[in-house]
Design a protein around this motif. Structure first.
Motif, PDB file in Angstrom:
ATOM      1  N   TRP A   1      -8.305  17.472   2.100  1.00 14.40           N
ATOM      2  CA  TRP A   1      -7.115  16.815   2.649  1.00 14.40           C
ATOM      3  C   TRP A   1      -6.310  17.795   3.503  1.00 14.40           C
ATOM      4  O   TRP A   1      -5.391  17.396   4.214  1.00 14.40           O
ATOM      5  CB  TRP A   1      -6.244  16.249   1.521  1.00 14.40           C
ATOM      6  CG  TRP A   1      -6.760  14.961   0.988  1.00 14.40           C
ATOM      7  CD1 TRP A   1      -7.462  14.764  -0.165  1.00 14.40           C
ATOM      8  CD2 TRP A   1      -6.638  13.678   1.592  1.00 14.40           C
ATOM      9  NE1 TRP A   1      -7.785  13.445  -0.315  1.00 14.40           N
ATOM     10  CE2 TRP A   1      -7.288  12.749   0.742  1.00 14.40           C
ATOM     11  CE3 TRP A   1      -6.037  13.199   2.758  1.00 14.40           C
ATOM     12  CZ2 TRP A   1      -7.359  11.388   1.038  1.00 14.40           C
ATOM     13  CZ3 TRP A   1      -6.110  11.850   3.044  1.00 14.40           C
ATOM     14  CH2 TRP A   1      -6.764  10.968   2.189  1.00 14.40           C
TER      15      TRP A   1
ATOM     16  N   SER B   1     -10.989  17.442  -3.002  1.00 13.42           N
ATOM     17  CA  SER B   1      -9.649  16.976  -2.615  1.00 13.42           C
ATOM     18  C   SER B   1      -8.949  17.992  -1.704  1.00 13.42           C
ATOM     19  O   SER B   1      -7.984  17.650  -1.026  1.00 13.42           O
ATOM     20  CB  SER B   1      -8.792  16.694  -3.848  1.00 13.42           C
ATOM     21  OG  SER B   1      -8.536  17.882  -4.546  1.00 13.42           O
TER      22      SER B   1
ATOM     23  N   THR C   1      -8.593  15.691  -9.041  1.00 12.68           N
ATOM     24  CA  THR C   1      -8.284  17.123  -8.879  1.00 12.68           C
ATOM     25  C   THR C   1      -9.572  17.936  -8.704  1.00 12.68           C
ATOM     26  O   THR C   1      -9.683  19.054  -9.191  1.00 12.68           O
ATOM     27  CB  THR C   1      -7.490  17.648 -10.085  1.00 12.68           C
ATOM     28  OG1 THR C   1      -8.192  17.260 -11.268  1.00 12.68           O
ATOM     29  CG2 THR C   1      -6.087  17.103 -10.126  1.00 12.68           C
TER      30      THR C   1
ATOM     31  N   ILE D   1      -6.558  10.019  -6.105  1.00 10.92           N
ATOM     32  CA  ILE D   1      -7.206  11.257  -5.638  1.00 10.92           C
ATOM     33  C   ILE D   1      -7.372  12.188  -6.835  1.00 10.92           C
ATOM     34  O   ILE D   1      -6.397  12.531  -7.506  1.00 10.92           O
ATOM     35  CB  ILE D   1      -6.369  11.949  -4.538  1.00 10.92           C
ATOM     36  CG1 ILE D   1      -6.242  11.042  -3.318  1.00 10.92           C
ATOM     37  CG2 ILE D   1      -6.995  13.285  -4.138  1.00 10.92           C
ATOM     38  CD1 ILE D   1      -5.271  11.524  -2.278  1.00 10.92           C
TER      39      ILE D   1
ATOM     40  N   THR E   1       0.825  -1.220   0.000  1.00 14.76           N
ATOM     41  CA  THR E   1       0.000   0.000   0.000  1.00 14.76           C
ATOM     42  C   THR E   1       0.857   1.267   0.000  1.00 14.76           C
ATOM     43  O   THR E   1       0.376   2.331  -0.353  1.00 14.76           O
ATOM     44  CB  THR E   1      -0.946   0.055   1.225  1.00 14.76           C
ATOM     45  OG1 THR E   1      -0.165  -0.032   2.398  1.00 14.76           O
ATOM     46  CG2 THR E   1      -1.974  -1.040   1.193  1.00 14.76           C
ATOM     47  N   PHE E   2       2.122   1.118   0.385  1.00 11.64           N
ATOM     48  CA  PHE E   2       3.019   2.281   0.418  1.00 11.64           C
ATOM     49  C   PHE E   2       3.864   2.403  -0.858  1.00 11.64           C
ATOM     50  O   PHE E   2       4.705   3.285  -0.960  1.00 11.64           O
ATOM     51  CB  PHE E   2       3.935   2.221   1.643  1.00 11.64           C
ATOM     52  CG  PHE E   2       3.219   2.483   2.932  1.00 11.64           C
ATOM     53  CD1 PHE E   2       3.038   3.783   3.392  1.00 11.64           C
ATOM     54  CD2 PHE E   2       2.702   1.441   3.679  1.00 11.64           C
ATOM     55  CE1 PHE E   2       2.363   4.034   4.573  1.00 11.64           C
ATOM     56  CE2 PHE E   2       2.028   1.679   4.865  1.00 11.64           C
ATOM     57  CZ  PHE E   2       1.846   2.980   5.312  1.00 11.64           C
ATOM     58  N   THR E   3       3.665   1.496  -1.799  1.00 15.75           N
ATOM     59  CA  THR E   3       4.472   1.543  -3.026  1.00 15.75           C
ATOM     60  C   THR E   3       3.666   2.003  -4.232  1.00 15.75           C
ATOM     61  O   THR E   3       4.221   2.153  -5.319  1.00 15.75           O
ATOM     62  CB  THR E   3       5.093   0.168  -3.327  1.00 15.75           C
ATOM     63  OG1 THR E   3       4.054  -0.800  -3.376  1.00 15.75           O
ATOM     64  CG2 THR E   3       6.107  -0.227  -2.276  1.00 15.75           C
ATOM     65  N   SER E   4       2.365   2.197  -4.055  1.00 10.32           N
ATOM     66  CA  SER E   4       1.548   2.734  -5.152  1.00 10.32           C
ATOM     67  C   SER E   4       0.646   3.836  -4.615  1.00 10.32           C
ATOM     68  O   SER E   4       0.057   3.674  -3.537  1.00 10.32           O
ATOM     69  CB  SER E   4       0.714   1.620  -5.790  1.00 10.32           C
ATOM     70  OG  SER E   4      -0.081   1.008  -4.824  1.00 10.32           O
ATOM     71  N   PRO E   5       0.556   4.977  -5.346  1.00  8.86           N
ATOM     72  CA  PRO E   5      -0.235   6.096  -4.825  1.00  8.86           C
ATOM     73  C   PRO E   5      -1.730   5.831  -4.807  1.00  8.86           C
ATOM     74  O   PRO E   5      -2.227   4.996  -5.559  1.00  8.86           O
ATOM     75  CB  PRO E   5       0.101   7.235  -5.785  1.00  8.86           C
ATOM     76  CG  PRO E   5       0.597   6.591  -7.017  1.00  8.86           C
ATOM     77  CD  PRO E   5       1.182   5.278  -6.627  1.00  8.86           C
ATOM     78  N   GLU E   6      -2.418   6.556  -3.936  1.00 10.30           N
ATOM     79  CA  GLU E   6      -3.879   6.479  -3.878  1.00 10.30           C
ATOM     80  C   GLU E   6      -4.466   7.248  -5.057  1.00 10.30           C
ATOM     81  O   GLU E   6      -3.805   8.115  -5.644  1.00 10.30           O
ATOM     82  CB  GLU E   6      -4.382   7.085  -2.570  1.00 10.30           C
ATOM     83  CG  GLU E   6      -4.053   6.258  -1.351  1.00 10.30           C
ATOM     84  CD  GLU E   6      -4.655   4.873  -1.393  1.00 10.30           C
ATOM     85  OE1 GLU E   6      -5.888   4.777  -1.372  1.00 10.30           O
ATOM     86  OE2 GLU E   6      -3.897   3.898  -1.469  1.00 10.30           O
TER      87      GLU E   6
ATOM     88  N   PRO F   1      -6.866  17.191   7.910  1.00  4.49           N
ATOM     89  CA  PRO F   1      -6.003  16.386   8.790  1.00  4.49           C
ATOM     90  C   PRO F   1      -4.615  16.983   8.960  1.00  4.49           C
ATOM     91  O   PRO F   1      -4.029  16.906  10.040  1.00  4.49           O
ATOM     92  CB  PRO F   1      -5.913  15.024   8.076  1.00  4.49           C
ATOM     93  CG  PRO F   1      -7.013  15.004   7.098  1.00  4.49           C
ATOM     94  CD  PRO F   1      -7.315  16.417   6.737  1.00  4.49           C
ATOM     95  N   LEU F   2      -4.111  17.614   7.898  1.00  6.68           N
ATOM     96  CA  LEU F   2      -2.791  18.236   7.981  1.00  6.68           C
ATOM     97  C   LEU F   2      -2.808  19.425   8.949  1.00  6.68           C
ATOM     98  O   LEU F   2      -1.899  19.577   9.770  1.00  6.68           O
ATOM     99  CB  LEU F   2      -2.328  18.691   6.596  1.00  6.68           C
ATOM    100  CG  LEU F   2      -0.903  19.255   6.532  1.00  6.68           C
ATOM    101  CD1 LEU F   2       0.120  18.186   6.858  1.00  6.68           C
ATOM    102  CD2 LEU F   2      -0.619  19.849   5.168  1.00  6.68           C
TER     103      LEU F   2
END
Lengths: 141, 83
Positions: B27, B24, B20, B18, B11-16, B30-31
């Motif tokens: 996001w 979006s 434009t 999302i 799951t960490f080697t391919s992007p989600e 949370p940041l």
């Protein structure tokens, strides 16, 4: 809260250790200074933020050559990012568009927040020295 | 390695995926929360649950409100410049 008694003679060395610990593991510098609650909050928050960035954009967002300004910010979270950057720079993890943007922002901000924590923990260690030492000069030791 | 660990690493080697679209931009939330928590954890002289949560909520709210005002001002300028 009881403040740790830091060595008078090794003040610079102690500051260096606190800074290095903070860089190695986010929050570890505060843990060393007996600020356990602060350390746990920082560790969990920064790890989740950095992990979320990697999850959204994949490890491809750590790009030492294509986006080196972000890479500098990302490295602030831990030296482990240097190893990850070396691994990723071999290729095979392309990421573009919004996931790349969000991933870079999350990981970069996590790194910069840890830089803030490094500076704060070193400053706190310095203040503890002044408090335990009664404000004496280092040269007086 | 177990299939579970393989899956987690994958799951960490391919992007989600999302898009434009305007959604979006959520996001940001949370940041902004992470920034508020991280900043207040370093800033407060003593960490107590009640005051910490109150301070974090205050900072998070001010970030979101300021971003919303900035977005509105930029939108208004764009409208005025393009019409």
């Amino acid at each position: 809260m009881a403040k740790p008694r830091l060595s008078k003679n090794n003040h610079t060395f102690t500051l260096l250790i606190v800074g290095l610990l903070s860089w190695l593991i986010p929050g570890a510098g505060f843990f060393f200074l007996n600020e356990k609650k602060r350390a746990i909050i920082i560790f969990v928050t920064l790890l989740l933020t950095f992990g979320a960035g990697l999850y959204i954009g994949s490890i491809g967002v750590i790009d030492p050559y294509g986006s080196w300004p972000w890479y500098i910010a990302q490295v602030m979270i831990s030296p482990l990012v240097l190893i990850l950057g070396h691994y990723v720079s071999a290729g095979g993890f392309p990421v573009y568009g919004r996931p790349a943007e969000i991933g870079q922002i999350y990981t970069g901000i996590a790194g910069l927040l840890n830089l803030l924590c490094i500076i704060k923990s070193v400053y706190l260690a310095h203040l503890y020295r002044i408090e335990t030492d009664g404000g004496q000069n280092v040269a007086d030791d | 390695m177990s299939p579970m660990i393989d899956y987690v690493i994958a799951t960490f080697t391919s992007p989600e995926n999302i898009g434009t679209n305007p959604q979006s931009l959520f996001w940001l939330l949370p940041l902004a929360a992470a920034i508020s928590i991280g900043y207040k954890a370093t800033k407060l002289s003593e960490i107590k649950a009640g005051s910490f949560i109150k301070d974090v909520a205050g900072l998070l709210g001010s970030i979101v409100v300021f971003m919303a005002i900035t977005a509105l001002v930029l939108y208004a300028i764009t409208r005025l410049a393009t019409e």
